[in-house]
Design an enzyme around this catalytic site. Structure first.
Site, PDB file in Angstrom:
ATOM      1  N   HIS A 221       0.850  -1.200   0.000  1.00 31.05           N
ATOM      2  CA  HIS A 221       0.000   0.000   0.000  1.00 31.05           C
ATOM      3  C   HIS A 221       0.879   1.241   0.000  1.00 31.05           C
ATOM      4  CE1 HIS A 221      -3.310   2.579   0.585  1.00 31.05           C
ATOM      5  NE2 HIS A 221      -3.780   2.178   1.747  1.00 31.05           N
ATOM      6  N   HIS A 260      -1.181  -0.212 -11.358  1.00 33.68           N
ATOM      7  CA  HIS A 260      -2.187   0.191 -10.378  1.00 33.68           C
ATOM      8  C   HIS A 260      -3.334  -0.804 -10.362  1.00 33.68           C
ATOM      9  CE1 HIS A 260      -5.070   2.656  -8.171  1.00 33.68           C
ATOM     10  NE2 HIS A 260      -4.004   3.266  -7.694  1.00 33.68           N
ATOM     11  N   ASP A 311       3.341   7.275  -7.160  1.00 35.20           N
ATOM     12  CA  ASP A 311       4.520   7.184  -6.297  1.00 35.20           C
ATOM     13  C   ASP A 311       5.845   7.409  -7.026  1.00 35.20           C
ATOM     14  OD1 ASP A 311       3.200   6.583  -3.873  1.00 35.20           O
ATOM     15  OD2 ASP A 311       2.817   4.554  -4.604  1.00 35.20           O
TER      16      ASP A 311
HETATM   17  N1  COA Z   1       6.290  -4.438 -12.251  1.00 33.80           N
HETATM   18  C1  COA Z   1       6.311  -5.552 -13.008  1.00 33.80           C
HETATM   19  N2  COA Z   1       5.197  -6.195 -13.379  1.00 33.80           N
HETATM   20  C2  COA Z   1       4.025  -5.701 -12.958  1.00 33.80           C
HETATM   21  C3  COA Z   1       3.937  -4.547 -12.170  1.00 33.80           C
HETATM   22  C4  COA Z   1       5.131  -3.915 -11.818  1.00 33.80           C
HETATM   23  N3  COA Z   1       5.130  -2.814 -11.073  1.00 33.80           N
HETATM   24  N4  COA Z   1       2.640  -4.279 -11.921  1.00 33.80           N
HETATM   25  C5  COA Z   1       1.924  -5.231 -12.510  1.00 33.80           C
HETATM   26  N5  COA Z   1       2.775  -6.095 -13.135  1.00 33.80           N
HETATM   27  C6  COA Z   1       2.379  -7.263 -13.864  1.00 33.80           C
HETATM   28  C7  COA Z   1       1.657  -8.223 -12.947  1.00 33.80           C
HETATM   29  O1  COA Z   1       2.557  -9.074 -12.260  1.00 33.80           O
HETATM   30  C8  COA Z   1       0.784  -8.952 -13.924  1.00 33.80           C
HETATM   31  O2  COA Z   1       1.582  -9.910 -14.602  1.00 33.80           O
HETATM   32  P1  COA Z   1       1.007 -11.381 -14.892  1.00 33.80           P
HETATM   33  O3  COA Z   1      -0.218 -11.151 -15.732  1.00 33.80           O
HETATM   34  O4  COA Z   1       2.140 -12.035 -15.606  1.00 33.80           O
HETATM   35  O5  COA Z   1       0.704 -11.950 -13.540  1.00 33.80           O
HETATM   36  C9  COA Z   1       0.403  -7.868 -14.930  1.00 33.80           C
HETATM   37  O6  COA Z   1       1.444  -6.886 -14.849  1.00 33.80           O
HETATM   38  C10 COA Z   1      -0.925  -7.225 -14.691  1.00 33.80           C
HETATM   39  O7  COA Z   1      -1.009  -6.791 -13.333  1.00 33.80           O
HETATM   40  P2  COA Z   1      -2.276  -5.943 -12.831  1.00 33.80           P
HETATM   41  O8  COA Z   1      -3.456  -6.862 -12.787  1.00 33.80           O
HETATM   42  O9  COA Z   1      -2.382  -4.732 -13.668  1.00 33.80           O
HETATM   43  O10 COA Z   1      -1.828  -5.497 -11.396  1.00 33.80           O
HETATM   44  P3  COA Z   1      -2.529  -5.812  -9.989  1.00 33.80           P
HETATM   45  O11 COA Z   1      -3.869  -5.170  -9.946  1.00 33.80           O
HETATM   46  O12 COA Z   1      -2.430  -7.235  -9.680  1.00 33.80           O
HETATM   47  O13 COA Z   1      -1.546  -5.048  -8.984  1.00 33.80           O
HETATM   48  C11 COA Z   1      -0.263  -3.282  -8.086  1.00 33.80           C
HETATM   49  C12 COA Z   1      -1.513  -3.658  -8.895  1.00 33.80           C
HETATM   50  C13 COA Z   1      -0.273  -1.775  -7.848  1.00 33.80           C
HETATM   51  C14 COA Z   1      -0.244  -3.998  -6.724  1.00 33.80           C
HETATM   52  C15 COA Z   1       0.969  -3.693  -8.911  1.00 33.80           C
HETATM   53  O14 COA Z   1       0.945  -2.999 -10.134  1.00 33.80           O
HETATM   54  C16 COA Z   1       2.255  -3.468  -8.164  1.00 33.80           C
HETATM   55  O15 COA Z   1       2.639  -4.284  -7.323  1.00 33.80           O
HETATM   56  N6  COA Z   1       2.960  -2.327  -8.444  1.00 33.80           N
HETATM   57  C17 COA Z   1       4.183  -2.033  -7.761  1.00 33.80           C
HETATM   58  C18 COA Z   1       3.894  -1.476  -6.371  1.00 33.80           C
HETATM   59  C19 COA Z   1       3.384  -0.058  -6.419  1.00 33.80           C
HETATM   60  O16 COA Z   1       3.906   0.781  -7.133  1.00 33.80           O
HETATM   61  N7  COA Z   1       2.354   0.176  -5.595  1.00 33.80           N
HETATM   62  C20 COA Z   1       1.765   1.505  -5.468  1.00 33.80           C
HETATM   63  C21 COA Z   1       0.423   1.536  -6.143  1.00 33.80           C
HETATM   64  S1  COA Z   1      -0.203   3.187  -6.164  1.00 33.80           S
END
Ligand code: COA
Length: 376
Positions: A221, A260, A311
């Site tokens: 988060h 996101h 972020d």
């Molecule tokens: N780096 C690499 N790969 C990423 C990624 C990232 N930051 N964010 C998403 N992906 C990948 C996922 O692993 C997924 O891959 P898969 O289909 O092979 O499993 C794909 O992209 C689609 O993911 P998505 O469904 O869009 O993301 P989510 O809803 O599961 O997760 C977050 C959303 C924010 C938790 C995720 O993007 C993340 O962990 N980001 C990094 C942390 C961050 O910046 N958090 C602050 C949010 S404001």
């Protein structure tokens, strides 16, 4: 027979209640507070106007804003007892634990006696969170007892004054203000939902906010801006960043500050903080982190169609404001407390205890066996 598990984990995509405070991914640029687009608020409003808007549903008149800012200024000073508590927290503590404990201590020293006082307590938290963070930081790291009041006209300016022990420049205060506006509210995110669950039991406002801070502390988060800083800082140049990111992606690593859970094509807050990051870099004649960040952004889009979230550029912007990386997430607290307390008020205004059901996936009904039968 146990039924097949229905994957409702995380309540993703499910509506868990109503709110008049915020829309995420719905209209305009994708983020609105009480009907106002985030781009308009970040460009034209002050954080204090935004906090007032979230708490009342309307932007303040000049008189209302002046009064609101006066009240915020009156509450800035920490009590000697609160300072004493903060002095006992060691240097190696997680600053989010400091914020959580500071909030909890506020609720012990001056509890919310009645919901009729909720506005006053919300303002106290907004006013005092910057000093809780900075007082502890200066005392634990340098043994200095800083003054917890300042002449700064804004909350962002007040935080920077206490942290850096000097008045911020105009652009530094402006970057801080925009950042506080961007982080102030985000609908039913995990910490806000935690605050609403707590509030729905009719507990006090400090318990609800303490729970929200503890929820924000989790790496899924808050904290992504700190992780983004560590990433950007590990590269010496844009070319090195490109090679490093390609290697990380090949190793299927998550890159912090990208993607996101709700936004699908872009995070509307990114363009705003990116512009401020560029401005502060130009003003300080130090574009290294910005240039590295921009290369990361283009590599991530090219390779994975993943966009920078709110972020990512906060990392370079905060760094150039002189903010230690470990204090990035506490700033999120200083801002989001405006949203949390607005949601607590909204929950209380139309309350029903939040108590969802669960799909049972355990053992079938079975007879109790006595202890002697279970031996061996
Ligand atoms: N780096 C690499 N790969 C990423 C990624 C990232 N930051 N964010 C998403 N992906 C990948 C996922 O692993 C997924 O891959 P898969 O289909 O092979 O499993 C794909 O992209 C689609 O993911 P998505 O469904 O869009 O993301 P989510 O809803 O599961 O997760 C977050 C959303 C924010 C938790 C995720 O993007 C993340 O962990 N980001 C990094 C942390 C961050 O910046 N958090 C602050 C949010 S404001």
């Amino acid at each position: 027979m146990v039924q097949k598990f229905n994957d409702s984990r995380g309540l993703h995509g499910q509506v868990a209640g109503t709110t008049a405070l915020c829309t995420v991914g719905a209209s305009g640029s994708g983020l609105t507070y009480c009907g106002y687009d985030i781009a308009d608020l970040a460009a034209q409003a002050s954080f204090e106007e935004v906090a007032f808007l979230l708490h009342t549903g309307e932007l303040p008149s000049q008189t209302e804003l002046t009064r609101f800012k006066q009240r915020l200024a009156e509450y800035r000073a920490l009590s000697p007892l609160l300072c004493e508590i903060l002095e006992r927290i060691p240097k190696h503590a997680n600053p989010m634990d400091v914020m959580r404990s500071g909030c909890s201590a506020m609720g012990v020293l001056a509890p919310e006696q009645s919901f009729a006082d909720q506005d006053q307590h919300a303002i106290r938290m907004l006013a005092q969170f910057p000093a809780i963070c900075c007082y502890w930081y200066h005392f634990s790291h340098f043994g200095v007892r800083i003054a917890t009041e300042s002449k700064a006209d804004s909350l962002g300016g007040h935080f920077l004054t206490l942290l850096n022990q000097r008045e911020p420049s105009e652009i530094e205060a402006a970057v801080m203000q925009a950042s506080l506006i961007l982080y102030a509210e985000h609908e039913f995110n995990a910490s806000t939902f935690a605050a609403r669950v707590a509030a729905s039991t009719l507990t006090d406002i400090y318990s609800a906010v303490t729970g929200a801070i503890g929820t924000l502390r989790g790496p899924l988060h808050g904290g992504a801006n700190e992780a983004a800083m560590a990433l950007i800082d590990s590269f010496a140049s844009p070319d090195e960043a490109e090679a490093g990111l390609l290697a990380m992606l090949a190793a299927k690593q998550k890159i912090m500050g990208f993607g996101h859970a709700v936004y699908r094509t872009r995070d509307p807050r990114n363009a705003i903080i990116k512009a401020w990051s560029r401005k502060i870099g130009t003003a300080k004649n130090n574009m290294k982190l910005f240039d590295i960040s921009e290369r990361c952004e283009s590599v991530m889009w090219q390779e994975k169609k993943l966009f920078a979230n709110a972020d990512f550029y906060h990392a370079s912007a905060y760094h150039l404001l002189g903010i230690p990386t470990e204090l990035f997430t506490p700033i999120f607290v200083m801002s989001r407390v405006a949203g949390w307390t607005a949601h607590i008020k909204e929950q209380r205004g139309n309350n029903r205890i939040i108590r969802p059901g669960a799909e049972y996936i355990g053992a079938e009904p079975r007879p109790y066996t006595s202890l002697s039968m279970r031996n061996g």
